[in-house]
Design a protein around this motif. Structure first.
Motif, PDB file in Angstrom:
ATOM      1  N   TRP A  87       7.368  10.282   6.248  1.00 36.07           N
ATOM      2  CA  TRP A  87       6.564   9.690   7.328  1.00 36.07           C
ATOM      3  C   TRP A  87       7.184   9.961   8.700  1.00 36.07           C
ATOM      4  O   TRP A  87       6.486  10.209   9.674  1.00 36.07           O
ATOM      5  CB  TRP A  87       6.414   8.195   7.097  1.00 36.07           C
ATOM      6  N   PHE A 139       5.855   6.272   1.906  1.00 39.95           N
ATOM      7  CA  PHE A 139       5.808   4.941   2.502  1.00 39.95           C
ATOM      8  C   PHE A 139       6.108   5.074   3.994  1.00 39.95           C
ATOM      9  O   PHE A 139       6.976   5.862   4.387  1.00 39.95           O
ATOM     10  CB  PHE A 139       6.843   4.013   1.864  1.00 39.95           C
ATOM     11  N   ARG A 140       5.408   4.296   4.792  1.00 34.98           N
ATOM     12  CA  ARG A 140       5.691   4.306   6.228  1.00 34.98           C
ATOM     13  C   ARG A 140       7.154   3.990   6.483  1.00 34.98           C
ATOM     14  O   ARG A 140       7.697   3.034   5.934  1.00 34.98           O
ATOM     15  CB  ARG A 140       4.808   3.282   6.949  1.00 34.98           C
ATOM     16  N   PRO A 190      -2.121   5.565   7.095  1.00 31.75           N
ATOM     17  CA  PRO A 190      -1.522   4.337   6.547  1.00 31.75           C
ATOM     18  C   PRO A 190      -2.457   3.650   5.563  1.00 31.75           C
ATOM     19  O   PRO A 190      -3.681   3.822   5.608  1.00 31.75           O
ATOM     20  CB  PRO A 190      -1.304   3.474   7.797  1.00 31.75           C
ATOM     21  N   ASN A 191      -1.872   2.870   4.663  1.00 28.02           N
ATOM     22  CA  ASN A 191      -2.648   2.029   3.731  1.00 28.02           C
ATOM     23  C   ASN A 191      -3.688   2.824   2.938  1.00 28.02           C
ATOM     24  O   ASN A 191      -4.820   2.378   2.754  1.00 28.02           O
ATOM     25  CB  ASN A 191      -3.344   0.889   4.489  1.00 28.02           C
ATOM     26  N   ALA A 192      -3.285   3.998   2.455  1.00 30.47           N
ATOM     27  CA  ALA A 192      -4.241   4.859   1.769  1.00 30.47           C
ATOM     28  C   ALA A 192      -4.594   4.351   0.381  1.00 30.47           C
ATOM     29  O   ALA A 192      -5.751   4.427  -0.046  1.00 30.47           O
ATOM     30  CB  ALA A 192      -3.682   6.282   1.679  1.00 30.47           C
ATOM     31  N   ARG A 225      -1.328  11.475   9.623  1.00 30.34           N
ATOM     32  CA  ARG A 225      -0.714  10.363   8.882  1.00 30.34           C
ATOM     33  C   ARG A 225      -1.752   9.283   8.616  1.00 30.34           C
ATOM     34  O   ARG A 225      -2.454   8.857   9.546  1.00 30.34           O
ATOM     35  CB  ARG A 225       0.476   9.809   9.670  1.00 30.34           C
ATOM     36  N   TYR A 243       0.849  -1.190   0.000  1.00 31.62           N
ATOM     37  CA  TYR A 243       0.000   0.000   0.000  1.00 31.62           C
ATOM     38  C   TYR A 243       0.888   1.245   0.000  1.00 31.62           C
ATOM     39  O   TYR A 243       2.001   1.227   0.533  1.00 31.62           O
ATOM     40  CB  TYR A 243      -0.901   0.026   1.234  1.00 31.62           C
ATOM     41  N   ARG A 244       0.370   2.312  -0.575  1.00 33.52           N
ATOM     42  CA  ARG A 244       1.028   3.609  -0.503  1.00 33.52           C
ATOM     43  C   ARG A 244       0.387   4.380   0.638  1.00 33.52           C
ATOM     44  O   ARG A 244      -0.843   4.363   0.803  1.00 33.52           O
ATOM     45  CB  ARG A 244       0.832   4.365  -1.819  1.00 33.52           C
ATOM     46  N   ASP A 245       1.196   5.032   1.439  1.00 33.13           N
ATOM     47  CA  ASP A 245       0.701   5.769   2.599  1.00 33.13           C
ATOM     48  C   ASP A 245       0.619   7.260   2.283  1.00 33.13           C
ATOM     49  O   ASP A 245       1.133   7.731   1.258  1.00 33.13           O
ATOM     50  CB  ASP A 245       1.605   5.505   3.791  1.00 33.13           C
TER      51      ASP A 245
END
Length: 477
Positions: free
Chosen positions: A360, A354-355, A395-397, A393, A296-298
């Motif tokens: 990030w 990315f996380r 995550p997993n957007a 923030r 996933y892109r964050d």
């Protein structure tokens, strides 16, 4: 089969999970919704920072499905605005209309560059007439459809900024869906005829939007569910027990407390890769390896509050150049006048990341200062106008649909299809780039599939009895 004493468990309270919960609740089913975050809504929620409201990225509602539009209208009634879309690409210190308008391109890039674009486009069309090259990536698809010059100017930098990988590694399935039905010829035709772009949702010029932010949809769905049922926020699923392809319970954690929640049916909108890792016993090695290959892109959202009436008249501004660290900006006040205090406005910048990377890990103060610096350098704001900031923030957007992802995705889905009482829904849950209408549709369809298994003591509302085949063709955001 199940009756009124059997509970349905919904994992995740984004739009898809809430839509499923709403339909099930209306039908009289007993359900429990489990949400790991402190509030419902997932990606489609609205933050309120000292009177400044903003979504986690702009979320405009467009659909070709009358059924999904009716679902929204029934839910919100008169609490909807019809907002004119006005988007621009900001590049080389100039604005370019999006969708493309030939006159703007001529004056923006110059006649020479525009003629090169058109010549390259015509050359590519001629090549396409004689041979059909293999098209597997975003780069292949755009060059084939628009020409190399257009790809270099408008697509490459922005796409690589958004996804963090080269365009040659981004699956053509993503771009073909996101730029649905669009060609350079159609874009040019749309510039001269209002009617020509109506069926191409990439070119849609109006959208629906709640006055107080997109989060109102989730809030209303939450209210419907909680009339008879329960939503547990701040509660994370850590294990999903199953036996003979039947889920038997979900182990959840709330603070320091562990509990098992048993259900007869399960609907999951939690990230697909997380779901695979939660299953106990663990899936076969090839399924777990497939989950490890999906990414996933964050997203980091930086909002800058301003002592100013307005900055632009745009709903969205795209920033493809790599020296600008954020990729998109929107001004919520242009979506609804109720999003900012009187006489104030705010800009929402989206950093795709990315996380664990530099963005990030940066401090909130550092990201706010960086955003202000670039907005000032581009001439949009004065530093003295800044009165506050807020950093979120996410995550997993976005699921990354890279070349070859479908092989891993299909392997996981084939395994999950063997479960008798587990359905995956939503963008993260299906690992598909669903927009709001598609996410809602996936939740509704999962609920209806469950209700078709139910005995007569659960009443399904008439207009939800049969799923609509055309849902899969509804418009993308």
């Amino acid at each position: 089969m199940f009756g009124k004493n059997s509970e349905i468990v919904v994992l995740g309270a984004g739009l898809a999970g809430l839509a499923a919960g709403s339909v099930l609740s209306r039908a009289g089913a007993r359900i429990k919704v489990i949400e790991g975050g402190p509030v419902v809504g997932g990606l489609a929620r609205t933050m309120d920072h000292r009177g400044f409201k903003f979504d986690l990225g702009g979320h405009r509602f467009i659909t070709k499905s009358d059924r999904i539009e009716r679902f929204l209208l029934d839910l919100l009634g008169s609490d909807l605005l019809t907002v004119p879309r006005k988007s621009s690409i900001y590049m080389r210190g100039k604005y370019f209309d999006y969708p493309l308008k030939p006159a703007n391109a001529l004056f923006g890039l110059g006649v020479h560059t525009t003629l090169r674009i058109l010549a390259d486009y015509c050359s590519q069309r001629a090549k396409n007439a004689f041979r059909q090259p293999a098209i597997v990536s975003l780069e292949d698809w755009v060059v084939h459809s628009f020409g190399r010059r257009m790809f270099d100017l408008y697509f490459q930098e922005y796409s690589e900024k958004v996804w963090g990988i080269p365009c040659g590694n981004i699956s053509m399935e993503w771009v073909a869906k996101r730029i649905e039905g669009l060609s350079l010829g159609k874009a040019i035709k749309n510039a001269f005829s209002k009617r020509s772009g109506r069926d191409i949702h990439t070119l849609a010029d109006r959208f629906l939007y709640p006055p107080a932010g997109i989060g109102l949809i989730s809030d209303r769905l939450k209210q419907e569910i909680e009339r008879e049922n329960t939503i547990l926020t701040g509660t994370r699923v850590i294990r999903l027990r199953h036996d003979d392809f039947t889920v038997t319970s979900a182990m959840v954690r709330s603070g320091d407390t562990l509990a098992d929640i048993e259900g007869i049916e399960y609907v999951s909108s939690i990230p697909l890769t997380n779901l695979v890792k939660m299953l106990h016993p663990a899936p076969p090695d090839d399924v777990r390896e497939a989950a490890d290959r999906l990414r996933y892109r964050d997203l980091v959202v930086v909002t800058v509050m301003l002592d100013r009436e307005r900055v632009t008249d745009l709903t969205w501004m795209y920033l493809p150049e790599k020296h600008i660290p954020f990729g998109r900006v929107h001004e919520p006040k242009n979506w609804s006048p109720f999003m900012a205090p009187e006489g104030k406005t705010h800009l929402v910048a989206e950093y795709f990341c990315f996380r664990g990377d530099e963005v990030w890990r940066s401090s909130d103060e550092g990201l706010a200062a960086l955003t202000v610096k670039h907005l000032f350098n581009m001439g949009f704001i004065e530093e003295r106008e800044v009165i506050d900031s807020c950093v979120i923030r996410v995550p997993n957007a976005y699921p990354i649909l890279d070349v070859g992802y479908s092989e891993h995705h299909d392997r996981i889905m084939a395994y999950l299809k063997q479960f008798r009482n587990l359905r995956v829904v939503g963008r993260g849950g299906t690992f598909q780039y669903l927009n709001m209408d598609h996410a809602i549709a996936s939740g509704i369809e999962a609920a209806e599939a469950i209700l078709r298994k139910a005995p007569a003591d659960i009443d399904t509302p008439g207009h939800f009895q049969q799923p609509e085949p055309a849902l899969a063709e509804s418009a993308r955001r």
